[in-house]
Design a protein around this motif. Structure first.
Motif, mmCIF file in Angstrom:
data_model
loop_
_atom_site.group_PDB
_atom_site.id
_atom_site.type_symbol
_atom_site.label_atom_id
_atom_site.label_comp_id
_atom_site.label_asym_id
_atom_site.label_seq_id
_atom_site.Cartn_x
_atom_site.Cartn_y
_atom_site.Cartn_z
ATOM 1 N N TYR A 122 27.486 116.821 34.142
ATOM 2 C CA TYR A 122 26.236 116.085 33.903
ATOM 3 C C TYR A 122 26.519 114.920 32.949
ATOM 4 O O TYR A 122 26.132 113.776 33.198
ATOM 5 C CB TYR A 122 25.193 117.034 33.302
ATOM 6 C CG TYR A 122 23.833 116.415 33.087
ATOM 7 C CD1 TYR A 122 23.620 115.494 32.065
ATOM 8 C CD2 TYR A 122 22.752 116.753 33.893
ATOM 9 C CE1 TYR A 122 22.374 114.922 31.855
ATOM 10 C CE2 TYR A 122 21.505 116.185 33.696
ATOM 11 C CZ TYR A 122 21.318 115.277 32.673
ATOM 12 O OH TYR A 122 20.087 114.707 32.477
ATOM 13 N N CYS A 125 28.591 112.178 34.542
ATOM 14 C CA CYS A 125 27.779 111.393 35.488
ATOM 15 C C CYS A 125 26.872 110.431 34.733
ATOM 16 O O CYS A 125 26.687 109.279 35.136
ATOM 17 C CB CYS A 125 26.927 112.312 36.369
ATOM 18 S SG CYS A 125 27.860 113.200 37.601
ATOM 19 N N LEU A 164 20.954 116.891 37.543
ATOM 20 C CA LEU A 164 22.105 117.131 38.406
ATOM 21 C C LEU A 164 21.699 118.221 39.393
ATOM 22 O O LEU A 164 21.140 119.253 38.990
ATOM 23 C CB LEU A 164 23.312 117.599 37.582
ATOM 24 C CG LEU A 164 24.515 118.072 38.408
ATOM 25 C CD1 LEU A 164 25.108 116.954 39.255
ATOM 26 C CD2 LEU A 164 25.596 118.647 37.481
ATOM 27 N N LEU A 261 26.842 117.012 45.616
ATOM 28 C CA LEU A 261 26.344 117.025 44.239
ATOM 29 C C LEU A 261 25.581 115.724 44.046
ATOM 30 O O LEU A 261 26.149 114.645 44.276
ATOM 31 C CB LEU A 261 27.516 117.061 43.239
ATOM 32 C CG LEU A 261 28.567 118.143 43.439
ATOM 33 C CD1 LEU A 261 29.783 117.881 42.542
ATOM 34 C CD2 LEU A 261 27.963 119.515 43.128
ATOM 35 N N PHE A 263 23.284 113.343 41.457
ATOM 36 C CA PHE A 263 22.859 113.123 40.070
ATOM 37 C C PHE A 263 21.737 112.089 40.113
ATOM 38 O O PHE A 263 21.960 110.913 40.400
ATOM 39 C CB PHE A 263 24.041 112.623 39.237
ATOM 40 C CG PHE A 263 23.736 112.486 37.770
ATOM 41 C CD1 PHE A 263 23.595 113.607 36.958
ATOM 42 C CD2 PHE A 263 23.593 111.235 37.189
ATOM 43 C CE1 PHE A 263 23.315 113.491 35.600
ATOM 44 C CE2 PHE A 263 23.323 111.108 35.822
ATOM 45 C CZ PHE A 263 23.179 112.236 35.029
#
Ligand SMILES: O=C(O)CCC(=O)C(=O)O
Ligand SMILES: [Fe+2]
Length: 299
Positions: A122, A125, A164, A261, A263
């Motif tokens: 997290y 990102c 996330l 994934l 974000f």
């Protein structure tokens, strides 16, 4: 075609190319942007361990149905419909929204390394997203170059919904209702989204002509796109382009599970979003209200 941009010299240096891509296509791949493949693979591996748990164990960490209890937790297949006109959307997810504070739950008992792996990712990102946002503000010549820095100041810490989301598209059953998809057509709700996908593919992005084109996995790259709030801020100069993940046409690929994934970068809850050029095309709305409107349509 979605442009692939090398950021070895830094995201800021690639700014003009990034903005050109986001303005014309709405999506852009960045390579050498600061997070290496092994880090992404580690997050995918820990998420795989979670997906393999029994449904009743996963549901111990279910996302609460009332938003005042936060957005963090497990979303079982069928719970969320991004496009309510679909028959079914077969996917499961785990949302991580640090602002949830006391409601921020992790499967510590079953997977002790899940929490730290996911929170570390997290943060990484967010550092990339910050650079991208600053670069956008510079290249778009916004009146206040720090506008995104200010309006996202609580990302990861306080009243800011930046999330996330671990996603899993399980193998498909033999029989599915006509109209079933993996992820319904939608635009993302926030400022920008960073997306990492495994090698399976299936994501499609809507072109200006209305036709969908594949956004194939690009090894080592992150895919970036704009959300609804950036569209409002830029008064449609940047569009929140729609995208979806269908069921593979080739039945032979139905057993291929897919992981990604996402974000989702959001402004602080109380940030008031309206066109920065002074236009009245969009009425002012707080980031929180926009998100609540979207959740009420999709959950
Ligand atoms: O799984 C993907 O590739 C896309 C997911 C997505 O668009 C979303 O969750 O907003
Ligand atoms: Fe999306």
């Amino acid at each position: 075609m979605i442009p692939v941009i090398d950021c070895s010299k830094g995201i800021a240096e690639a700014g003009p190319e990034i903005v050109k891509a986001i303005e014309s296509v709405g999506f852009v791949y960045l390579k050498h942007f600061g997070i290496d493949t092994s880090t992404v693979d580690k997050v995918l591996a820990v998420s795989d361990e979670f997906w393999r748990l029994d449904l009743d164990v996963k549901n111990k960490y279910a996302r609460p149905t009332a938003y005042d209890k936060g957005n963090t937790g497990y979303v079982a297949p069928g719970v969320e419909m991004l496009d309510p006109t679909n028959k079914a959307e077969i996917r499961e997810a785990y949302n991580v929204t640090p602002k949830d504070g006391l409601f921020l739950t992790f499967p510590d008992e079953e997977l002790p390394e899940f929490r730290s792996t996911v929170l570390d990712f997290y943060e990484r990102c967010w550092q990339v997203a910050r650079e991208v946002l600053h670069t956008l503000a510079v290249e778009l010549k916004l009146p206040d170059v720090d506008v995104f820095e200010k309006t996202h100041s609580h990302a990861g810490t306080g009243n800011n919904a930046t999330t996330l989301r671990l996603l899993h598209y399980p193998p498909l059953p033999e029989q599915i209702a006509p109209g079933t998809v993996r992820c319904g057509e939608h635009s993302d709700y926030g400022t920008i989204t960073l997306l990492f996908q495994d090698a399976i593919g299936g994501l499609e992005v809507k072109g200006r002509d209305g036709a969908f084109v594949p956004a194939n996995p690009e090894p080592g790259a992150v895919l970036i796109n704009a959300g609804d709030l950036l569209q409002r801020w830029t008064d449609d100069r940047i569009l929140a382009v729609k995208h979806r993940v269908l069921v593979p046409e080739d039945r032979g690929r139905w057993m291929d599970e897919r992981r990604s994934l996402a974000f989702f970068v959001h402004p602080n809850d109380d940030a008031v979003v309206q066109p920065l050029n002074g236009a009245h095309t969009y009425a002012p709305i707080t980031a929180k209200q926009h998100l609540l409107n979207m959740f009420s349509k999709t959950y």
